[in-house]
Design an enzyme around this catalytic site. Sequence first.
Site, PDB file in Angstrom:
ATOM      1  N   GLU A   1       0.846  -1.356  -0.049  1.00  0.00           N
ATOM      2  CA  GLU A   1       0.053  -0.021   0.065  1.00  0.00           C
ATOM      3  C   GLU A   1       0.739   1.162   0.107  1.00  0.00           C
ATOM      4  O   GLU A   1       0.495   2.366  -0.483  1.00  0.00           O
ATOM      5  CB  GLU A   1      -0.876   0.170   1.090  1.00  0.00           C
ATOM      6  CG  GLU A   1      -2.379  -0.684   0.919  1.00  0.00           C
ATOM      7  CD  GLU A   1      -3.229  -0.351   2.088  1.00  0.00           C
ATOM      8  OE1 GLU A   1      -3.081   0.431   3.084  1.00  0.00           O
ATOM      9  OE2 GLU A   1      -4.461  -0.562   2.269  1.00  0.00           O
TER      10      GLU A   1
ATOM     11  N   HIS B   1       7.514 -26.838  -1.218  1.00  0.00           N
ATOM     12  CA  HIS B   1       6.831 -27.949  -1.839  1.00  0.00           C
ATOM     13  C   HIS B   1       5.668 -27.429  -2.920  1.00  0.00           C
ATOM     14  O   HIS B   1       4.834 -28.197  -3.228  1.00  0.00           O
ATOM     15  CB  HIS B   1       6.330 -28.901  -0.555  1.00  0.00           C
ATOM     16  CG  HIS B   1       7.631 -29.583   0.010  1.00  0.00           C
ATOM     17  ND1 HIS B   1       8.001 -30.833  -0.179  1.00  0.00           N
ATOM     18  CD2 HIS B   1       8.346 -29.246   0.890  1.00  0.00           C
ATOM     19  CE1 HIS B   1       8.765 -31.288   0.344  1.00  0.00           C
ATOM     20  NE2 HIS B   1       9.125 -30.082   1.289  1.00  0.00           N
TER      21      HIS B   1
ATOM     22  N   LYS C   1     -14.000   0.523  -3.903  1.00  0.00           N
ATOM     23  CA  LYS C   1     -14.884   0.737  -3.022  1.00  0.00           C
ATOM     24  C   LYS C   1     -16.032   1.815  -3.759  1.00  0.00           C
ATOM     25  O   LYS C   1     -17.395   1.596  -3.415  1.00  0.00           O
ATOM     26  CB  LYS C   1     -14.588   1.996  -1.993  1.00  0.00           C
ATOM     27  CG  LYS C   1     -13.632   1.121  -0.684  1.00  0.00           C
ATOM     28  CD  LYS C   1     -13.420   1.939   0.275  1.00  0.00           C
ATOM     29  CE  LYS C   1     -12.065   1.503   1.126  1.00  0.00           C
ATOM     30  NZ  LYS C   1     -11.643   2.528   2.058  1.00  0.00           N
TER      31      LYS C   1
END
Length: 423
Positions: free
Chosen positions: A278, A299, A414
């Site tokens: 951010e 793995h 948003k």
Amino acid sequence: MIRFDETHAFLNEEEINSYQAQVTSCHAALMNKSGKGNDYVGWVEWPNTYDKEEFARIKACAERMRAMCDVFVVCGIGGSYLGARAAIEMMKGLYPQDCPEIIFMGNTFSSTYLAQVMNYLQDKEVCVNVISKSGTTTETAVAFRLLKQFMEKKYGEDAAKRIVATTDRTKGTLKELALAKGYETFVIPDDIGGRYSVITPVGLLPIAVAGIDIDALMQGLSSAYHDLNTADLTKNPAYRYAVCRRLLQHAGKDAEMLVSYEPNMSMCAEWWKQLFGESEGKEEKGILPCSATFSTDLHSLGQFIQEGKKVLFETLLLVEQPLVDLVFPKDEENRDAMNYLAGQSLNWVNQMAAQGTLEAHEESGHVPNLIITIPDMSAKTFGYLCYFFFRSCAMTCYLLDINPFNQPGVEVYKKNMFRLLGK
Ligand code: PA5
């Protein structure tokens, strides 16, 4: 307290020192509050300036909560939960038994998750800490409405004694609600952004409820402030790390994988991803932060790191002392052929896995490695590590001429979501 080593990153001292003048000027900008985003640098002096009266109140509130609940629900998203979760998992592990169970809500709209947590809470003694700086974050508000109704139904008027709100000092819907309902409140300072707020009541209250020594955490923070308050690249490992990131990106490494060999540290990596992602991911610049826990992820991701496209460098976050060490037992039958490890410490085995992997990734995989070594998984170390990453993050962003303290890109989803929801 923290060792930083870049010798495995194919970098030399001359390249690092070539950044000294820039680092000196960025350090001055951070300290005299003349850099980008200078309204949000309250964290820099926080080890000296934090409110001691509020700190004492956090400890008292945590004790009160611990005495009252089996489950402490932390309701928040992003910077309003990641730091607390990182600290609690690092120090207490995934299955702590000596403190209330800490459950995190308010960070998803998933009805499955929300319904399952609410169902789980039914027969438990519950306290809630709702955390939101803006006081309007939708994920948090949705979960908190469910929690508030549940608490009021279960405890009636006493619900207010079991709910604590951490939010803005004066404004916002959550502040108004808390005042109206009589919840105890704690303040998120105006000049400290969400992802830098674990060192404020945002992180400190849940961490204290988990039984972690927040005095020690603040001591670690203060030690880091003193150790890292210099622009000198030969003395400041946080700034060296910041410069190495820039050098590696210039060399074509656009992704950084933070690697730990401790599952307890995987939420620290989530917190770090938010901090760097951010802060730095703007203006089509920045390094993509990703993370892995080894040897588990050797793995799965190990193949790509060893032989895939050479886009990334690794930053190893090594822990010297585990919380607990186990000695591998001998088995008389030895049918699993594992007796070659009998009597060895499992931490030593983990360290050998780290050493072997470093050699593999560096020598034949040609993947640069930066190494950050911390002594242990204690509260003091956590405080130190937070401040180390804050300083590195601010510096690495200033070196890119980016504001480390805003997140304009987060608003786009948003806006669309609100349109679709008919807000
Ligand atoms: O770093 C940030 O500022 C964000 O991630 C916020 O912490 C997150 O969006 C939550 O915001 P708020 O505390 O206002 O609910």
